[in-house]
Design a protein around this motif. Structure first.
Motif, PDB file in Angstrom:
ATOM      1  N   PHE A  37     -13.211  -9.275  12.118  1.00  0.00           N
ATOM      2  CA  PHE A  37     -13.031  -7.925  11.597  1.00  0.00           C
ATOM      3  C   PHE A  37     -13.034  -6.936  12.751  1.00  0.00           C
ATOM      4  O   PHE A  37     -13.836  -7.054  13.674  1.00  0.00           O
ATOM      5  CB  PHE A  37     -14.126  -7.603  10.579  1.00  0.00           C
ATOM      6  CG  PHE A  37     -14.088  -8.526   9.402  1.00  0.00           C
ATOM      7  CD1 PHE A  37     -13.264  -8.263   8.334  1.00  0.00           C
ATOM      8  CD2 PHE A  37     -14.830  -9.694   9.395  1.00  0.00           C
ATOM      9  CE1 PHE A  37     -13.187  -9.136   7.259  1.00  0.00           C
ATOM     10  CE2 PHE A  37     -14.774 -10.570   8.329  1.00  0.00           C
ATOM     11  CZ  PHE A  37     -13.945 -10.286   7.250  1.00  0.00           C
ATOM     12  N   GLU A  38     -12.113  -5.980  12.684  1.00  0.00           N
ATOM     13  CA  GLU A  38     -11.955  -5.010  13.756  1.00  0.00           C
ATOM     14  C   GLU A  38     -11.805  -3.612  13.185  1.00  0.00           C
ATOM     15  O   GLU A  38     -11.281  -3.432  12.084  1.00  0.00           O
ATOM     16  CB  GLU A  38     -10.709  -5.331  14.585  1.00  0.00           C
ATOM     17  CG  GLU A  38     -10.757  -6.658  15.290  1.00  0.00           C
ATOM     18  CD  GLU A  38      -9.558  -6.881  16.197  1.00  0.00           C
ATOM     19  OE1 GLU A  38      -8.848  -5.907  16.527  1.00  0.00           O
ATOM     20  OE2 GLU A  38      -9.347  -8.045  16.585  1.00  0.00           O
ATOM     21  N   LEU A  39     -12.242  -2.632  13.969  1.00  0.00           N
ATOM     22  CA  LEU A  39     -11.976  -1.242  13.621  1.00  0.00           C
ATOM     23  C   LEU A  39     -10.502  -0.971  13.844  1.00  0.00           C
ATOM     24  O   LEU A  39      -9.915  -1.434  14.821  1.00  0.00           O
ATOM     25  CB  LEU A  39     -12.803  -0.304  14.505  1.00  0.00           C
ATOM     26  CG  LEU A  39     -14.279  -0.188  14.167  1.00  0.00           C
ATOM     27  CD1 LEU A  39     -14.990   0.647  15.229  1.00  0.00           C
ATOM     28  CD2 LEU A  39     -14.477   0.416  12.794  1.00  0.00           C
ATOM     29  N   GLY A  40      -9.910  -0.230  12.949  1.00  0.00           N
ATOM     30  CA  GLY A  40      -8.504   0.123  13.064  1.00  0.00           C
ATOM     31  C   GLY A  40      -8.036   0.743  11.761  1.00  0.00           C
ATOM     32  O   GLY A  40      -8.839   1.025  10.870  1.00  0.00           O
ATOM     33  N   SER A  41      -6.761   0.946  11.665  1.00  0.00           N
ATOM     34  CA  SER A  41      -6.190   1.541  10.456  1.00  0.00           C
ATOM     35  C   SER A  41      -4.713   1.184  10.385  1.00  0.00           C
ATOM     36  O   SER A  41      -4.175   0.509  11.262  1.00  0.00           O
ATOM     37  CB  SER A  41      -6.361   3.064  10.487  1.00  0.00           C
ATOM     38  OG  SER A  41      -5.500   3.638  11.452  1.00  0.00           O
ATOM     39  N   SER A  42      -4.065   1.696   9.367  1.00  0.00           N
ATOM     40  CA  SER A  42      -2.630   1.457   9.216  1.00  0.00           C
ATOM     41  C   SER A  42      -1.847   2.146  10.330  1.00  0.00           C
ATOM     42  O   SER A  42      -0.738   1.749  10.650  1.00  0.00           O
ATOM     43  CB  SER A  42      -2.153   1.958   7.854  1.00  0.00           C
ATOM     44  OG  SER A  42      -2.421   3.343   7.710  1.00  0.00           O
ATOM     45  N   ARG A  43      -2.427   3.173  10.929  1.00  0.00           N
ATOM     46  CA  ARG A  43      -1.770   3.862  12.038  1.00  0.00           C
ATOM     47  C   ARG A  43      -2.235   3.339  13.397  1.00  0.00           C
ATOM     48  O   ARG A  43      -1.610   3.601  14.408  1.00  0.00           O
ATOM     49  CB  ARG A  43      -2.020   5.365  11.940  1.00  0.00           C
ATOM     50  CG  ARG A  43      -1.330   6.004  10.739  1.00  0.00           C
ATOM     51  CD  ARG A  43      -1.552   7.500  10.660  1.00  0.00           C
ATOM     52  NE  ARG A  43      -2.938   7.915  10.784  1.00  0.00           N
ATOM     53  CZ  ARG A  43      -3.807   8.024   9.775  1.00  0.00           C
ATOM     54  NH1 ARG A  43      -3.423   7.728   8.552  1.00  0.00           N
ATOM     55  NH2 ARG A  43      -5.035   8.427   9.976  1.00  0.00           N
ATOM     56  N   HIS A  60      -3.011   3.619  -1.382  1.00  0.00           N
ATOM     57  CA  HIS A  60      -3.060   4.965  -1.949  1.00  0.00           C
ATOM     58  C   HIS A  60      -3.904   5.915  -1.097  1.00  0.00           C
ATOM     59  O   HIS A  60      -3.792   7.124  -1.226  1.00  0.00           O
ATOM     60  CB  HIS A  60      -3.585   4.928  -3.396  1.00  0.00           C
ATOM     61  CG  HIS A  60      -4.965   4.406  -3.524  1.00  0.00           C
ATOM     62  ND1 HIS A  60      -5.230   3.063  -3.676  1.00  0.00           N
ATOM     63  CD2 HIS A  60      -6.168   5.024  -3.491  1.00  0.00           C
ATOM     64  CE1 HIS A  60      -6.542   2.887  -3.752  1.00  0.00           C
ATOM     65  NE2 HIS A  60      -7.129   4.060  -3.635  1.00  0.00           N
ATOM     66  N   HIS A  61      -4.745   5.392  -0.201  1.00  0.00           N
ATOM     67  CA  HIS A  61      -5.566   6.226   0.687  1.00  0.00           C
ATOM     68  C   HIS A  61      -4.843   6.607   1.978  1.00  0.00           C
ATOM     69  O   HIS A  61      -5.296   7.492   2.691  1.00  0.00           O
ATOM     70  CB  HIS A  61      -6.857   5.483   1.084  1.00  0.00           C
ATOM     71  CG  HIS A  61      -7.835   5.350  -0.020  1.00  0.00           C
ATOM     72  ND1 HIS A  61      -8.479   6.431  -0.591  1.00  0.00           N
ATOM     73  CD2 HIS A  61      -8.295   4.255  -0.674  1.00  0.00           C
ATOM     74  CE1 HIS A  61      -9.300   6.008  -1.540  1.00  0.00           C
ATOM     75  NE2 HIS A  61      -9.191   4.684  -1.612  1.00  0.00           N
ATOM     76  N   TRP A  62      -3.746   5.927   2.296  1.00  0.00           N
ATOM     77  CA  TRP A  62      -3.055   6.193   3.554  1.00  0.00           C
ATOM     78  C   TRP A  62      -2.478   7.604   3.532  1.00  0.00           C
ATOM     79  O   TRP A  62      -1.682   7.949   2.654  1.00  0.00           O
ATOM     80  CB  TRP A  62      -1.944   5.196   3.794  1.00  0.00           C
ATOM     81  CG  TRP A  62      -2.382   3.770   3.965  1.00  0.00           C
ATOM     82  CD1 TRP A  62      -3.649   3.268   3.816  1.00  0.00           C
ATOM     83  CD2 TRP A  62      -1.559   2.656   4.293  1.00  0.00           C
ATOM     84  NE1 TRP A  62      -3.646   1.914   4.039  1.00  0.00           N
ATOM     85  CE2 TRP A  62      -2.380   1.510   4.343  1.00  0.00           C
ATOM     86  CE3 TRP A  62      -0.203   2.521   4.564  1.00  0.00           C
ATOM     87  CZ2 TRP A  62      -1.887   0.257   4.645  1.00  0.00           C
ATOM     88  CZ3 TRP A  62       0.295   1.273   4.857  1.00  0.00           C
ATOM     89  CH2 TRP A  62      -0.543   0.153   4.908  1.00  0.00           C
ATOM     90  N   LYS A  63      -2.862   8.431   4.492  1.00  0.00           N
ATOM     91  CA  LYS A  63      -2.424   9.837   4.512  1.00  0.00           C
ATOM     92  C   LYS A  63      -0.921   9.958   4.732  1.00  0.00           C
ATOM     93  O   LYS A  63      -0.268  10.785   4.118  1.00  0.00           O
ATOM     94  CB  LYS A  63      -3.172  10.602   5.598  1.00  0.00           C
ATOM     95  CG  LYS A  63      -4.620  10.816   5.271  1.00  0.00           C
ATOM     96  CD  LYS A  63      -5.334  11.552   6.379  1.00  0.00           C
ATOM     97  CE  LYS A  63      -6.805  11.626   6.037  1.00  0.00           C
ATOM     98  NZ  LYS A  63      -7.602  12.134   7.146  1.00  0.00           N
ATOM     99  N   ASP A  64      -0.387   9.158   5.629  1.00  0.00           N
ATOM    100  CA  ASP A  64       1.054   9.177   5.925  1.00  0.00           C
ATOM    101  C   ASP A  64       1.588   7.768   5.677  1.00  0.00           C
ATOM    102  O   ASP A  64       1.704   6.963   6.594  1.00  0.00           O
ATOM    103  CB  ASP A  64       1.273   9.609   7.380  1.00  0.00           C
ATOM    104  CG  ASP A  64       2.739   9.621   7.779  1.00  0.00           C
ATOM    105  OD1 ASP A  64       3.623   9.389   6.910  1.00  0.00           O
ATOM    106  OD2 ASP A  64       3.017   9.847   8.970  1.00  0.00           O
ATOM    107  N   GLN A  65       1.900   7.482   4.423  1.00  0.00           N
ATOM    108  CA  GLN A  65       2.301   6.126   4.054  1.00  0.00           C
ATOM    109  C   GLN A  65       3.564   5.687   4.780  1.00  0.00           C
ATOM    110  O   GLN A  65       3.612   4.592   5.349  1.00  0.00           O
ATOM    111  CB  GLN A  65       2.469   6.030   2.543  1.00  0.00           C
ATOM    112  CG  GLN A  65       1.152   6.187   1.813  1.00  0.00           C
ATOM    113  CD  GLN A  65       1.315   6.338   0.317  1.00  0.00           C
ATOM    114  OE1 GLN A  65       2.337   6.825  -0.171  1.00  0.00           O
ATOM    115  NE2 GLN A  65       0.292   5.929  -0.424  1.00  0.00           N
ATOM    116  N   ALA A  66       4.595   6.515   4.793  1.00  0.00           N
ATOM    117  CA  ALA A  66       5.852   6.147   5.462  1.00  0.00           C
ATOM    118  C   ALA A  66       5.630   5.982   6.964  1.00  0.00           C
ATOM    119  O   ALA A  66       6.139   5.044   7.576  1.00  0.00           O
ATOM    120  CB  ALA A  66       6.931   7.185   5.175  1.00  0.00           C
ATOM    121  N   GLY A  67       4.860   6.874   7.564  1.00  0.00           N
ATOM    122  CA  GLY A  67       4.570   6.769   8.987  1.00  0.00           C
ATOM    123  C   GLY A  67       3.816   5.497   9.317  1.00  0.00           C
ATOM    124  O   GLY A  67       4.101   4.819  10.309  1.00  0.00           O
TER     125      GLY A  67
END
Length: 133
Positions: A37-43, A60-67
């Motif tokens: 497990f690692e810290l990170g995000s979709s961006r 649904h939590h992703w602020k910039d889904q397309a990005g």
């Protein structure tokens, strides 16, 4: 996923230090060895290329889904990006409309990203989509 596919290396990613620690402790308690497990995000995903990317009840939590989809697409090999969410077409939980997703909404988000095909894999109260480059 790691329990089901013990020969596959699985990386869990979350922006919360608490959740990363909690997930690692749970995997350790269960004796699951093929996951980290690692810290990170979709961006800010971890480095490397991935065979599949799977998001469970978090898209649904992703602020910039397309990005975020545009950031993740180059990190995928030939596999899909899988999205598992509550179906907007199901029985709604009061106050959670923003936590739902349907194919029409997803197709709008995907426009302009490197993903060219959206498949609906499951229907019902929960829905799973596969995005392919």
């Amino acid at each position: 996923i790691a329990q089901r596919f013990p020969l596959v290396e699985v990386i869990g990613v979350d922006p919360s230090t608490f959740m990363v620690r909690h997930a690692a402790a749970s995997a350790n308690r269960l004796g699951v060895k093929n996951v980290r497990f690692e810290l990170g995000s979709s961006r800010r995903p971890p480095p490397g290329e991935f065979g599949v990317i799977y998001t469970v009840l978090s898209f649904h939590h992703w602020k910039d889904q397309a990005g975020s989809l545009s950031v993740l697409a180059p990190r995928l090999g030939a596999g899909p990006l899988l999205i598992f969410e509550i179906s907007r077409n199901s029985v709604h939980i009061p106050g959670f409309r923003s936590h739902t997703l349907d194919g029409t909404r997803l197709n709008e988000v995907v426009k302009g990203t490197p993903f060219r095909r959206v498949e609906t894999l499951g229907r019902g109260r929960l829905v799973e989509f596969a995005l392919w480059k």
